[in-house]
Design a protein around this motif. Structure first.
Motif: not given
Length: 120
Positions: A28, A36, A68, A70, A75, A78-80
């Motif tokens: 991650r 990024s 999206s 990104s 995604v 980062d988000e999931n």
């Protein structure tokens, strides 16, 4: 199953789960650091725009552009990330304990001793 075997299996399970979670965390960190970057986001937007242009072309398949902002891997990690770790822990736990039970069953099952008769 003896107490010692149970503790060994539990210890091995905890080590394997710990290694998996640490590996996911390091992955991650690397993914967020890499994707990024402004040049990676620019490459993603360029790809997204090219796919949007291809979706305008006539063909046998209707393509949809990706909405999206990104890249999908960013995604995901980062988000999931919590969902990713939870799913990994659940499925690897099921696999580990099923395999451990099958191996223990195979090891602990007594094999029948078959006496052979003397043939004349």
């Amino acid at each position: 199953m003896g107490r010692r075997t149970g503790w060994i299996l539990l210890g091995l399970y905890l080590v394997l789960q710990g290694v998996m979670v640490v590996a996911l965390w390091q992955t991650r960190t690397a993914v967020i650091r890499q994707f990024s970057q402004p040049e990676e986001l620019a490459r993603w937007n360029e790809y997204r725009d090219s796919m949007a242009a291809k979706s305008e072309e006539p063909g046998p398949v209707e393509r949809r552009g990706n909405p999206s902002e990104s890249p999908p891997v960013l995604v995901l990690f980062d988000e999931n990330f919590v969902t990713l770790v939870a799913g990994s822990v659940i499925f690897s736990s099921i696999l580990y304990w099923m395999l451990a039970i099958m191996i223990l069953g195979a090891i602990n099952t007594p094999s029948p001793i078959v006496e052979q008769e003397d043939s004349p």
